[in-house]
Motif scaffolding. Sequence first.
Motif, mmCIF file in Angstrom:
data_model
loop_
_atom_site.group_PDB
_atom_site.id
_atom_site.type_symbol
_atom_site.label_atom_id
_atom_site.label_comp_id
_atom_site.label_asym_id
_atom_site.label_seq_id
_atom_site.Cartn_x
_atom_site.Cartn_y
_atom_site.Cartn_z
ATOM 1 N N SER A 72 0.834 -1.192 0.000
ATOM 2 C CA SER A 72 0.000 0.000 0.000
ATOM 3 C C SER A 72 0.874 1.250 0.000
ATOM 4 N N GLY A 73 0.240 2.374 -0.184
ATOM 5 C CA GLY A 73 0.905 3.664 -0.133
ATOM 6 C C GLY A 73 -0.140 4.750 0.007
ATOM 7 N N PHE A 74 0.294 6.004 0.059
ATOM 8 C CA PHE A 74 -0.656 7.102 0.144
ATOM 9 C C PHE A 74 -0.041 8.347 -0.481
ATOM 10 N N ILE A 75 -0.884 9.133 -1.129
ATOM 11 C CA ILE A 75 -0.450 10.313 -1.874
ATOM 12 C C ILE A 75 -0.327 11.495 -0.916
ATOM 13 N N VAL A 76 0.776 12.249 -1.047
ATOM 14 C CA VAL A 76 1.036 13.348 -0.121
ATOM 15 C C VAL A 76 1.114 14.701 -0.818
ATOM 16 N N SER A 77 0.922 14.743 -2.126
ATOM 17 C CA SER A 77 0.897 16.024 -2.837
ATOM 18 C C SER A 77 0.027 15.881 -4.075
ATOM 19 N N PRO A 78 -0.605 16.963 -4.521
ATOM 20 C CA PRO A 78 -1.514 16.865 -5.669
ATOM 21 C C PRO A 78 -0.820 16.490 -6.970
ATOM 22 N N ASP A 79 0.512 16.659 -7.037
ATOM 23 C CA ASP A 79 1.228 16.306 -8.265
ATOM 24 C C ASP A 79 1.718 14.857 -8.258
ATOM 25 N N GLY A 80 1.234 14.051 -7.303
ATOM 26 C CA GLY A 80 1.450 12.616 -7.375
ATOM 27 C C GLY A 80 2.532 12.021 -6.507
ATOM 28 N N ASN A 91 13.488 -2.764 -4.714
ATOM 29 C CA ASN A 91 14.561 -2.496 -5.695
ATOM 30 C C ASN A 91 14.043 -2.222 -7.110
ATOM 31 N N ARG A 92 12.759 -2.012 -7.259
ATOM 32 C CA ARG A 92 12.220 -1.678 -8.579
ATOM 33 C C ARG A 92 12.277 -0.168 -8.791
ATOM 34 N N SER A 93 12.361 0.227 -10.041
ATOM 35 C CA SER A 93 12.382 1.651 -10.367
ATOM 36 C C SER A 93 11.030 2.141 -10.855
ATOM 37 N N LYS A 94 10.166 1.230 -11.257
ATOM 38 C CA LYS A 94 8.835 1.594 -11.751
ATOM 39 C C LYS A 94 7.795 0.648 -11.173
ATOM 40 N N LEU A 95 6.615 1.197 -10.894
ATOM 41 C CA LEU A 95 5.524 0.436 -10.297
ATOM 42 C C LEU A 95 4.212 0.829 -10.959
ATOM 43 N N ARG A 104 -5.510 2.947 -12.939
ATOM 44 C CA ARG A 104 -4.162 2.382 -12.905
ATOM 45 C C ARG A 104 -3.180 3.434 -13.428
ATOM 46 N N LEU A 105 -2.247 3.823 -12.562
ATOM 47 C CA LEU A 105 -1.304 4.883 -12.913
ATOM 48 C C LEU A 105 0.127 4.362 -12.819
ATOM 49 N N ASP A 106 0.937 4.703 -13.816
ATOM 50 C CA ASP A 106 2.363 4.409 -13.739
ATOM 51 C C ASP A 106 2.989 5.282 -12.665
ATOM 52 N N CYS A 107 3.986 4.752 -11.979
ATOM 53 C CA CYS A 107 4.714 5.596 -11.025
ATOM 54 C C CYS A 107 6.188 5.213 -11.006
ATOM 55 N N ASP A 108 7.016 6.232 -10.810
ATOM 56 C CA ASP A 108 8.465 6.077 -10.759
ATOM 57 C C ASP A 108 8.936 6.211 -9.314
ATOM 58 N N VAL A 109 9.973 5.469 -8.979
ATOM 59 C CA VAL A 109 10.559 5.558 -7.649
ATOM 60 C C VAL A 109 11.494 6.760 -7.598
ATOM 61 N N VAL A 110 11.197 7.705 -6.696
ATOM 62 C CA VAL A 110 12.023 8.903 -6.526
ATOM 63 C C VAL A 110 13.179 8.621 -5.585
ATOM 64 N N ASP A 117 13.062 1.828 5.975
ATOM 65 C CA ASP A 117 12.006 1.093 5.279
ATOM 66 C C ASP A 117 10.982 2.049 4.669
ATOM 67 N N LEU A 118 11.477 3.126 4.068
ATOM 68 C CA LEU A 118 10.602 4.112 3.437
ATOM 69 C C LEU A 118 11.027 4.339 1.988
ATOM 70 N N ALA A 119 10.064 4.674 1.158
ATOM 71 C CA ALA A 119 10.343 5.014 -0.232
ATOM 72 C C ALA A 119 9.379 6.100 -0.671
ATOM 73 N N LEU A 120 9.840 6.919 -1.612
ATOM 74 C CA LEU A 120 9.029 7.988 -2.193
ATOM 75 C C LEU A 120 8.852 7.687 -3.668
ATOM 76 N N VAL A 121 7.595 7.697 -4.137
ATOM 77 C CA VAL A 121 7.310 7.437 -5.550
ATOM 78 C C VAL A 121 6.482 8.594 -6.097
ATOM 79 N N ARG A 122 6.458 8.704 -7.429
ATOM 80 C CA ARG A 122 5.662 9.757 -8.057
ATOM 81 C C ARG A 122 4.727 9.128 -9.081
ATOM 82 N N LEU A 123 3.421 9.375 -8.895
ATOM 83 C CA LEU A 123 2.412 8.861 -9.814
ATOM 84 C C LEU A 123 2.294 9.768 -11.027
ATOM 85 N N SER A 124 1.931 9.186 -12.144
ATOM 86 C CA SER A 124 1.767 9.966 -13.375
ATOM 87 C C SER A 124 0.366 10.556 -13.425
#
Length: 339
Positions: A72-80, A91-95, A104-110, A117-124
């Motif tokens: 799971s995850g959660f969005i923290v800004s309107p730009d994804g 260890n993936r770069s895209k989800l 269904r939105l593509d997202c990149d690992v920032v 145990d934290l990661a930041l991703v950006r949704l398209s």
Amino acid sequence: MYDPSWNFLFTADHDDRPESSRPHSRTPAPSQDETDVLDAYSRAVMHVVDTVSPAVISLAGRAGSREGGQGSGFIVSPDGLAITNSHVVGNRSKLIALTTDGDRLDCDVVGDDPSTDLALVRLSGRDLPYVQFGDSQQLRVGQLVIAMGSPLGLQSTVSTGVVSGVGRSMRAGDGRLIDNIIQHAAPINPGNSGGPLIDSRGRVVGVNTAIIAFAQGIGFAVPSNTVQWVAGEFLQHGRVRRRQLGIAAAVVQLPRAQVLDLDLVSDLAVQVMEIDPRGVAGRSGIQPGDLIVSVNGRLVSSIDDLHRFLTRIPVDAALELAVVRDTQLHHLRLQQPAE
């Protein structure tokens, strides 16, 4: 022989005893005050769910990918921008992110930080619903919290509980300790990882990260203050900056006579076993065999202590190590540039 006068023994609605002394056969109906409390609790939870659930997402690898898992995850800004666990990213770069609306939105690992145990991703996407952070430092034991996520692929699952403990520590995947972990009693399951832990005002106070196998009502979350620091490091520097001394070390016990002679607080110290000549330790005069007993005046008696202090002290701040060398106590002042 049967005697009809014994009927009273078997007649449910006949009891000559005073009402106050009769056994209770049914649970009494809740009082109006109890009902009001339950209604207020339900309204609070429903309000939080209505507010937060649009920002909760499910994350998985792209079709054909065998790396990592689902979480799971959660969005923290309107730009994804969205938060999840490092072990969910795997260890993936895209989800692929699945929203509560079924998009269904593509997202990149920032950024990916196994040490917390934290990661930041950006949704398209743009103009997305998002959540606000709360101050995890203000959490109190007994406070209501709500866990949300997509356990076992079941989207928008909600569970409630209370904060069971604060200031816990938990071992991360890379061996470091994560400090100030929140222990809570909101039931979580595999797939809840990376989902938000929320207070009664709808603010994220933690990120659910682990459960204890075969234990009920024991879940853990990384505090929101840590999450905001890690996300800020990703956005400003591309990674989480931490001090690295450039040493291999082990914990040793000091002779009692040496502890008394040098007026040390503990008989445990971290001994420098090897030195990377390119690291700050090698450039600052630290030698193999040195016994580190404090960092900036704080007692060091384990590798975890050393990691903890190096993480907490800003990378551009002065660093002073107290080391025992040749039965003498030395103070070495280090200045490490940001890495």
